[in-house]
Design a protein around this motif. Structure first.
Motif, short mmCIF file in Angstrom:
data_model
loop_
_atom_site.label_atom_id
_atom_site.label_comp_id
_atom_site.label_asym_id
_atom_site.label_seq_id
_atom_site.Cartn_x
_atom_site.Cartn_y
_atom_site.Cartn_z
N LYS A 112 4.54 -11.48 -5.23
CA LYS A 112 3.81 -10.59 -4.75
C LYS A 112 2.59 -10.36 -4.17
O LYS A 112 2.40 -9.38 -3.66
CB LYS A 112 4.63 -9.17 -5.18
N SER A 116 2.10 -12.09 1.55
CA SER A 116 2.14 -11.22 2.57
C SER A 116 3.58 -10.66 2.44
O SER A 116 4.58 -11.23 2.44
CB SER A 116 0.67 -11.45 3.42
N ARG A 117 3.16 -9.53 2.88
CA ARG A 117 4.27 -8.54 3.59
C ARG A 117 5.48 -9.89 4.13
O ARG A 117 6.32 -9.82 4.01
CB ARG A 117 4.97 -7.55 3.60
N GLU A 118 4.82 -10.64 5.28
CA GLU A 118 5.57 -11.44 5.92
C GLU A 118 6.33 -12.44 5.64
O GLU A 118 7.15 -13.38 5.85
CB GLU A 118 5.10 -11.45 7.59
N ALA A 172 8.76 -11.79 3.61
CA ALA A 172 9.94 -11.98 4.17
C ALA A 172 10.39 -12.62 4.88
O ALA A 172 12.08 -13.03 5.70
CB ALA A 172 9.55 -11.06 5.18
#
Length: 348
Positions: free
Chosen positions: A41, A45-47, A50
């Motif tokens: 985390k 990054s969020r990308e 995911a």
């Protein structure tokens, strides 16, 4: 010697200085799942976090697409195999047709060879016949030229004979033409004389509408008349000669006045203007000569001219008259009688 660590930057600096620590640090971090998750985390990054789910979804889509592709490939494979079977069947039919065509071509080639052989044999026979004909033609040509030379010699002799014959014939024709021309002249002369004699006999018939009780002046009376007029000095020699050439001279009574009149006559097969003028001129001379003879009281003229004539007529007689002569006669009062053996008369 220990490295003081106060922040993440210090850790990264220490790992740069001591690369051998990286593997041990990684093992320590991965040993605790919670720590691993926490690190992910913080680091990712969020990308990126995911990304596994995205990759899994893409993998599922890829598998679905791959299945559709393979299914399409299967259908294409089936169509290809069916097409290949059809191609093999068509190829077999084509090769069978090619085989049949080959057999027909070979048969045609054999026939062509046979025909070619027959043609060449026929050409050979024709060549032999042509050579024989050519030889015969040469022989015929030699014979023809020999015949032509002989014929030329004969023609030359014939032309010489023909020239002699033509010269003789031309001389004969010239002589004959001269004789015929002389005969024609004599016939014309006698025909004219015959016509003149016949016309003289019928002068009463020709003149009946103008003159009655005619008396013909015979040659001796005419000669005496001319001589007497010449002796009186009232007639010139030229006038006397012209009056003596008249075809006929007539005395009679004018039908309208009953007075004595004289007529000078010209006879011609075809009456032209010269005949009209000559008849008119001689009638005037006749009138003058008659008056001169009567003034001399010559007794030989009393039966013809018991008193001096008052007027004179000119008469032309012929089988035909030209249009110019007809107009001239009408204008000058000269009479025209058409000679038709006395059966017809025409005044003009």
């Amino acid at each position: 010697m220990g490295v003081p660590i106060h922040s993440a930057d210090d850790i990264l600096a220490a790992l740069r200085d001591h690369p051998e620590w990286r593997r041990d640090l990684l093992k320590a971090l991965l040993a605790d799942p919670l720590e691993v998750e926490e690190i992910r985390k913080k680091l990712l990054s969020r990308e990126l976090l995911a990304l596994p789910e995205t990759f899994a979804a893409a993998e599922e889509a890829r598998k679905a697409d791959s299945k559709a592709v393979w299914e399409a490939i299967g259908r294409l494979t089936e169509r290809f195999e069916a097409a290949e079977e059809a191609r093999k069947a068509d190829s077999k039919a084509v090769w069978e047709a090619i085989g049949r065509l080959t057999e027909r071509f070979e048969a045609a080639e054999e026939a062509r060879k046979a025909d070619s052989k027959a043609v060449w044999e026929a050409i050979g026979r024709l060549t032999e016949r042509f050579e024989a004909a050519e030889e015969a033609r040469r022989e015929d040509r030699r014979a023809v030229w020999e015949a032509i030379e002989k014929l030329t010699e004969k023609v030359g002799r014939l032309e010489e004979a023909q020239e002699r014959t033509s010269a003789t014939l031309r001389a004969f024709m010239d002589a004959t033409e001269k004789r015929l021309h002389g005969i024609e002249l004599e016939l014309d002369f006698f025909a004219g004389k015959s016509m003149e004699i016949d016309a003289r006999k019928k002068l009463g018939n020709y003149l009946r509408t103008k003159v009655r009780k005619i008396r013909r002046c015979e040659e001796d009376v005419v000669d005496s008349l001319i001589d007497t007029a010449l002796e009186s000095g009232l007639l010139s020699e030229e006038e006397g000669d012209e009056l003596g050439e008249a075809d006929a001279l007539i005395a009679g009574k004018d039908r309208e006045t009953g007075e004595l009149t004289c007529v000078a006559v010209e006879v011609s097969k075809t009456v032209d203007k010269h005949d009209v003028e000559r008849a008119l001129r001689r009638s005037k001379i006749f009138l003058k000569a008659s008056r001169a003879a009567i003034s001399r009281n010559a007794p030989e003229f009393l039966q013809v001219f018991p008193r001096p004539p008052e007027k004179a007529y000119a008469l032309v007689v012929g089988r035909r008259i030209t249009e110019g002569a007809r107009q001239e006669a009408k204008r000058k009062g000269v009479l025209f009688a058409k000679y038709t053996n006395g059966h017809d008369r025409e005044g003009g």
